[in-house]
Design an enzyme around this catalytic site. Structure first.
Site, PDB file in Angstrom:
ATOM      1  N   LYS A   1       0.815  -1.216   0.000  1.00  0.00           N
ATOM      2  CA  LYS A   1       0.000   0.000   0.000  1.00  0.00           C
ATOM      3  C   LYS A   1       0.855   1.276   0.000  1.00  0.00           C
ATOM      4  CE  LYS A   1      -3.733  -2.143   2.730  1.00  0.00           C
ATOM      5  NZ  LYS A   1      -4.864  -2.422   1.857  1.00  0.00           N
TER       6      LYS A   1
ATOM      7  N   LYS B   1      -2.273   1.156   9.034  1.00  0.00           N
ATOM      8  CA  LYS B   1      -2.528   0.046   8.100  1.00  0.00           C
ATOM      9  C   LYS B   1      -1.243  -0.695   7.816  1.00  0.00           C
ATOM     10  CE  LYS B   1      -6.135   1.937   5.108  1.00  0.00           C
ATOM     11  NZ  LYS B   1      -6.425   2.371   3.728  1.00  0.00           N
TER      12      LYS B   1
ATOM     13  N   GLY C   1      -7.826  -7.690   3.482  1.00  0.00           N
ATOM     14  CA  GLY C   1      -8.863  -8.305   4.306  1.00  0.00           C
ATOM     15  C   GLY C   1      -8.996  -7.650   5.677  1.00  0.00           C
TER      16      GLY C   1
ATOM     17  N   HIS D   1     -16.883   3.967   0.995  1.00  0.00           N
ATOM     18  CA  HIS D   1     -15.949   3.216   0.155  1.00  0.00           C
ATOM     19  C   HIS D   1     -16.545   3.177  -1.250  1.00  0.00           C
ATOM     20  CE1 HIS D   1     -13.275  -0.442  -0.719  1.00  0.00           C
ATOM     21  NE2 HIS D   1     -14.063  -0.330  -1.774  1.00  0.00           N
TER      22      HIS D   1
ATOM     23  N   HIS E   1     -14.565  -3.524   8.359  1.00  0.00           N
ATOM     24  CA  HIS E   1     -13.819  -3.256   7.127  1.00  0.00           C
ATOM     25  C   HIS E   1     -14.019  -4.322   6.062  1.00  0.00           C
ATOM     26  CE1 HIS E   1     -12.079  -0.089   9.447  1.00  0.00           C
ATOM     27  NE2 HIS E   1     -11.452  -0.924  10.258  1.00  0.00           N
TER      28      HIS E   1
ATOM     29  N   ARG F   1      -7.002  -7.727  -9.617  1.00  0.00           N
ATOM     30  CA  ARG F   1      -7.699  -8.985  -9.904  1.00  0.00           C
ATOM     31  C   ARG F   1      -9.165  -8.666 -10.128  1.00  0.00           C
ATOM     32  NH1 ARG F   1     -10.445  -9.080  -5.081  1.00  0.00           N
ATOM     33  NH2 ARG F   1      -9.251  -8.319  -3.324  1.00  0.00           N
TER      34      ARG F   1
HETATM   35  P1  ADP Z   1     -12.759  -7.794  -1.791  1.00  0.00           P
HETATM   36  O1  ADP Z   1     -12.526  -6.337  -1.644  1.00  0.00           O
HETATM   37  O2  ADP Z   1     -13.003  -8.222  -3.199  1.00  0.00           O
HETATM   38  O3  ADP Z   1     -13.688  -8.392  -0.817  1.00  0.00           O
HETATM   39  P2  ADP Z   1     -10.437  -8.500  -0.188  1.00  0.00           P
HETATM   40  O4  ADP Z   1      -9.140  -7.851  -0.532  1.00  0.00           O
HETATM   41  O5  ADP Z   1     -11.131  -8.148   1.046  1.00  0.00           O
HETATM   42  O6  ADP Z   1     -11.369  -8.423  -1.494  1.00  0.00           O
HETATM   43  O7  ADP Z   1     -10.220 -10.086  -0.130  1.00  0.00           O
HETATM   44  C1  ADP Z   1     -10.013 -10.822  -1.267  1.00  0.00           C
HETATM   45  C2  ADP Z   1     -11.103 -11.787  -1.496  1.00  0.00           C
HETATM   46  O8  ADP Z   1     -10.501 -13.045  -1.692  1.00  0.00           O
HETATM   47  C3  ADP Z   1     -12.051 -11.921  -0.311  1.00  0.00           C
HETATM   48  O9  ADP Z   1     -13.334 -11.574  -0.707  1.00  0.00           O
HETATM   49  C4  ADP Z   1     -12.012 -13.347   0.106  1.00  0.00           C
HETATM   50  O10 ADP Z   1     -13.312 -13.944   0.057  1.00  0.00           O
HETATM   51  C5  ADP Z   1     -11.132 -13.997  -0.915  1.00  0.00           C
HETATM   52  N1  ADP Z   1     -10.137 -14.725  -0.229  1.00  0.00           N
HETATM   53  C6  ADP Z   1      -9.150 -14.260   0.526  1.00  0.00           C
HETATM   54  N2  ADP Z   1      -8.428 -15.236   1.022  1.00  0.00           N
HETATM   55  C7  ADP Z   1      -8.996 -16.378   0.573  1.00  0.00           C
HETATM   56  C8  ADP Z   1      -8.728 -17.750   0.747  1.00  0.00           C
HETATM   57  N3  ADP Z   1      -7.713 -18.178   1.489  1.00  0.00           N
HETATM   58  N4  ADP Z   1      -9.540 -18.628   0.155  1.00  0.00           N
HETATM   59  C9  ADP Z   1     -10.553 -18.228  -0.609  1.00  0.00           C
HETATM   60  N5  ADP Z   1     -10.863 -16.959  -0.807  1.00  0.00           N
HETATM   61  C10 ADP Z   1     -10.087 -16.048  -0.224  1.00  0.00           C
HETATM   62  P1  ADP Z   2      -7.869  -3.964   2.723  1.00  0.00           P
HETATM   63  O1  ADP Z   2      -6.598  -4.242   2.008  1.00  0.00           O
HETATM   64  O2  ADP Z   2      -8.000  -4.718   3.986  1.00  0.00           O
HETATM   65  O3  ADP Z   2      -9.051  -4.074   1.806  1.00  0.00           O
HETATM   66  P2  ADP Z   2      -8.232  -1.061   2.585  1.00  0.00           P
HETATM   67  O4  ADP Z   2      -7.104  -0.114   2.602  1.00  0.00           O
HETATM   68  O5  ADP Z   2      -8.891  -1.299   1.278  1.00  0.00           O
HETATM   69  O6  ADP Z   2      -7.745  -2.436   3.211  1.00  0.00           O
HETATM   70  O7  ADP Z   2      -9.318  -0.577   3.658  1.00  0.00           O
HETATM   71  C1  ADP Z   2     -10.401  -1.405   4.020  1.00  0.00           C
HETATM   72  C2  ADP Z   2     -11.546  -0.560   4.544  1.00  0.00           C
HETATM   73  O8  ADP Z   2     -11.151   0.239   5.663  1.00  0.00           O
HETATM   74  C3  ADP Z   2     -12.094   0.444   3.559  1.00  0.00           C
HETATM   75  O9  ADP Z   2     -13.029  -0.143   2.694  1.00  0.00           O
HETATM   76  C4  ADP Z   2     -12.701   1.485   4.472  1.00  0.00           C
HETATM   77  O10 ADP Z   2     -13.944   1.065   4.944  1.00  0.00           O
HETATM   78  C5  ADP Z   2     -11.775   1.525   5.648  1.00  0.00           C
HETATM   79  N1  ADP Z   2     -10.760   2.575   5.490  1.00  0.00           N
HETATM   80  C6  ADP Z   2      -9.575   2.435   4.901  1.00  0.00           C
HETATM   81  N2  ADP Z   2      -8.866   3.583   4.922  1.00  0.00           N
HETATM   82  C7  ADP Z   2      -9.627   4.486   5.547  1.00  0.00           C
HETATM   83  C8  ADP Z   2      -9.455   5.875   5.919  1.00  0.00           C
HETATM   84  N3  ADP Z   2      -8.339   6.526   5.650  1.00  0.00           N
HETATM   85  N4  ADP Z   2     -10.445   6.488   6.559  1.00  0.00           N
HETATM   86  C9  ADP Z   2     -11.587   5.806   6.869  1.00  0.00           C
HETATM   87  N5  ADP Z   2     -11.805   4.519   6.575  1.00  0.00           N
HETATM   88  C10 ADP Z   2     -10.844   3.853   5.922  1.00  0.00           C
HETATM   89 MG    MG Z   3      -9.544  -2.987   0.181  1.00  0.00          MG
END
Ligand code: ADP
Ligand code: ADP
Ligand code: MG
Length: 645
Positions: free
Chosen positions: A116, A158, A164, A208, A234, A296
């Site tokens: 990130k 972060k 996740g 978001h 989140h 992806r």
């Molecule tokens: P999104 O924003 O699309 O939900 P995330 O970055 O939160 O994506 O997570 C990636 C996606 O991949 C998740 O929705 C989760 O369901 C899936 N994922 C992550 N780890 C695994 C795993 N070990 N097996 C299957 N699916 C996974």
């Molecule tokens: P991940 O890789 O786990 O998906 P993200 O950076 O996409 O992490 O953040 C996940 C969630 O956390 C976002 O969808 C949002 O709801 C919250 N979030 C992230 N950054 C911020 C921020 N700067 N201020 C408020 N909420 C945030």
């Molecule tokens: Mg994210």
């Protein structure tokens, strides 16, 4: 186009990819672990290769084994799905070194967005607004504390390698920073093997909103935005497209930023640029900031497909096979509105704990798109993400789509595991959400209301009892005439609560129910049974378990009256009718010696014959009923002489 591709994934996304590949005449190869040998994605694929044990590290994360499988079956390309190896640049390198195509971006593009902090530096250079904060390499605790002070609280810590929601901590005030930093670093080390963090300004009333982008390696287009603000911890719960309240001006600004991000890294394939938006004063073109890019296909891609009419997996295959972008920006338009709800096997009442179970029944509403990796009879195992399905709807307007979502959730039927269905239904019916007032704090604020268990009422009890007594099918007229005068009984439990239920069948289309002290009449209107106009919900039964559907599934268990009579340990002198019924036969005569377990009478009730057995050795004192008698529950049928002692 490819002849044959291998899908390096499982579950719903593997099924999703197979579906489109099949439509395109591309043959598919599934891979599977021991736990997935009988799974839907294996059944759907043209071929399947076993790759190892149930733990992801022994199968779906084994890049070398998967690549060898692809070579063995002569697949030309690998689709990674999401999760697992989808954002692993080392895997992409290995796929290409093996002479295969990776259906996705280059290893280089994934690396650039993988962390990130580096991604934010790159985006700043490309002129994409990033969340203000510190994303440099200095990880000294005092230094980071000083940076947090500069940014101003609240701040978000972060993990740079995060995903996740792991390794993320919201810090409200300076005195909590040191502890939060240590725990974020600890979690990041465990989850990603990388303790590094960045610090961001925490955006108030955040939304978001993410932009779907698609590139051919040089040029990119965007397919508009998705709003994923309905999150719990989140993690996305319900997503929609387009974003409520979006203006043409802001959409253009965000779309352009997404395209700039994609083109800055020579992006090829489907990707998502996630932005955090300040929703406190409405949407403004200067009120969004880059958070991260997911290199992806995203879980929530279907809502984009439904509003644009584009099959994103088809685009992925075409571009990976060397075609140019199927559409230019000005050929892309938005039609209507779409929602997706993520249906999980999880125990909402126990803090959304993931659940497992064998799905004894699984059915979805007509008119919704259910992207699912399981079928009736399949098992949600503890090895993988407990997603059951994505419930996806499209409507001409947001209001139309939302009412379709409510109905689709109400008509979703899952038996065999607990699910978050009632929670999703409550969320879809949330008033603020209905008005489009979304932000990432909505669920947490209203959690109590959203997870409240509604009252059980007569329709659910009667639906369950009807099913237990086989009375839900009104066409069973022949049976009806036989036992028409019979009062029938059943005992059901719901959790700790046990209810005695009686029914008098008034005719093939009318039944009088007695639920404890209250009585109700239900009528069949030619299509459904109704109680005072309300439709009795569908029921699935498996063994003694009855799952009553209709939004919030309710589980009832039928208590076997004979089990109870046997275990009650009550009066062993008297053999009683455990329920109302017809005495079919009596095998005892006064003065006869009987042994424990001897059959003394047969009672016909609930369409079955029940043998009534002597509870102890003894001598028959009195026979109180004869074949042909109609008896009430509790009626004494045979009495034994007092036991001596
Ligand atoms: P999104 O924003 O699309 O939900 P995330 O970055 O939160 O994506 O997570 C990636 C996606 O991949 C998740 O929705 C989760 O369901 C899936 N994922 C992550 N780890 C695994 C795993 N070990 N097996 C299957 N699916 C996974
Ligand atoms: P991940 O890789 O786990 O998906 P993200 O950076 O996409 O992490 O953040 C996940 C969630 O956390 C976002 O969808 C949002 O709801 C919250 N979030 C992230 N950054 C911020 C921020 N700067 N201020 C408020 N909420 C945030
Ligand atoms: Mg994210």
């Amino acid at each position: 186009m490819f002849d044959k591709i291998l899908i390096a994934n499982r579950g719903e996304i593997a099924c999703r990819v197979i579906e489109t590949a099949r439509d395109m005449g591309v043959r598919t190869v599934a891979v599977y672990s021991d736990a997935d040998a009988n799974s839907k994605h294996v059944a759907m694929a043209d071929e399947a290769v076993h790759i190892g044990g149930p733990a992801p590290a022994d199968s779906y994360l084994k890049g070398d084994v998967i690549i060898r499988a692809a070579q063995d079956v002569k697949a030309e390309a690998i689709h990674p799905g999401y999760g697992f190896l989808s954002e692993n640049p080392g895997f992409v390198d290995a796929v290409e070194a093996a002479g295969l195509s990776f259906i996705g971006p280059s290893a280089d593009a994934i690396r650039k967005m993988g962390l990130k902090d580096a991604a934010k530096v790159l985006m700043e250079k490309a002129g994409v607004p990033v969340v203000p904060g510190y994303h440099g390499s200095n990880q000294d605790a005092d230094f980071l504390t000083a940076e947090a002070d500069k940014i101003g609280y609240p701040v978000l810590i972060k993990a740079v390698a995060g995903g996740g929601g792991k390794g993320m901590r919201l810090v409200e005030a300076a005195d909590a920073f040191a502890d939060a930093l240590a725990s974020a670093q600890g979690e990041a080390t465990t989850a990603f093997g990388n303790p590094d963090v960045l610090i961001e300004k925490y955006i108030q009333q955040p939304r978001h909103i993410e932009v779907q982008v698609f590139g051919d390696g040089t040029q990119a287009v965007h397919l508009f935005e998705r709003d994923c603000s309905l999150q719990r911890r989140h993690q996305k719960v319900i997503e929609e497209a387009p974003a409520p309240g979006m203006t043409a001006e802001m959409r253009a600004a965000m779309g352009e930023a997404g395209v700039r991000a994609a083109e800055a890294i020579g992006y090829k394939g489907a990707g998502t640029v996630e932005f955090i938006v300040d929703g406190s004063g409405g949407l403004r073109p200067d009120g969004f900031w880059f958070m991260e890019m997911n290199t992806r296909l995203q879980v929530e891609h279907p809502v984009t497909e439904l509003i644009t009419g584009v099959d994103l997996v088809e685009w992925q295959l075409r571009v990976a096979a060397g075609e140019s972008l199927p559409k230019q920006q000005d050929e892309l338009t938005i039609t209507g509105h779409a929602f997706e709800a993520r249906l999980y096997a999880e125990d909402v009442q126990k803090g959304f704990l993931p659940a497992t179970g064998t799905l004894t029944h699984l059915a979805f509403a007509d008119g919704c798109r259910a992207d699912s990796g399981v079928r009736s009879g399949d098992t949600i195992s503890p090895w993988y993400d407990p997603m059951i399905s994505k419930v996806i709807v499209h409507g001409s307007t947001r209001a139309v789509a939302l009412s379709k979502l409510c109905r689709a959730l109400e008509q979703t039927e899952v038996a065999g595991t607990v699910t978050n269905l009632a929670f999703l239904g409550a969320l879809a019916a949330h008033e603020g959400f209905g008005r489009g007032e979304v932000d990432t704090g909505l669920i947490a604020r209203d959690l109590e209301v959203l997870t409240a268990i509604g009252d059980l009422d007569a329709v659910q009890w009667i639906a369950a009892a009807q099913s237990a007594l086989n009375l839900s099918n009104p066409s069973e007229d022949s049976g009806f005439t036989l036992w028409a005068p019979l009062l029938r009984a059943v005992q059901l439990s719901h959790g700790e609560y046990i209810l005695d239920i009686w029914v008098k069948v008034l005719g093939p289309h009318a039944q009088h129910w007695q639920l404890g002290d209250s009585s109700h009449e239900v009528r069949f209107d030619g299509t459904v049974w109704r109680l005072d106009g309300r439709v009795l919900p569908n029921v699935a039964s498996a063994g003694n378990r009855l799952t009553v559907f209709g939004g919030a599934s309710r589980i009832f268990d039928q208590i076997d009256p004979l089990d109870r009579a046997g275990s009650a340990g009550g009066d062993t002198n008297v053999i009683e009718a455990p329920m109302p019924g017809l005495v079919k036969a009596v095998f005892a005569d006064a003065g006869a010696k009987v042994k424990e377990g001897d059959r003394l009478a047969i009672l016909e009730a609930m369409k079955m014959e029940h043998s009534l057995l002597a509870a102890r050795d003894g001598v028959v004192a009195e026979v109180l009923a004869a074949a042909g008698d109609q008896v009430e529950a509790g009626a004494a049928l045979v009495r034994l002489e007092e036991a001596e002692s």
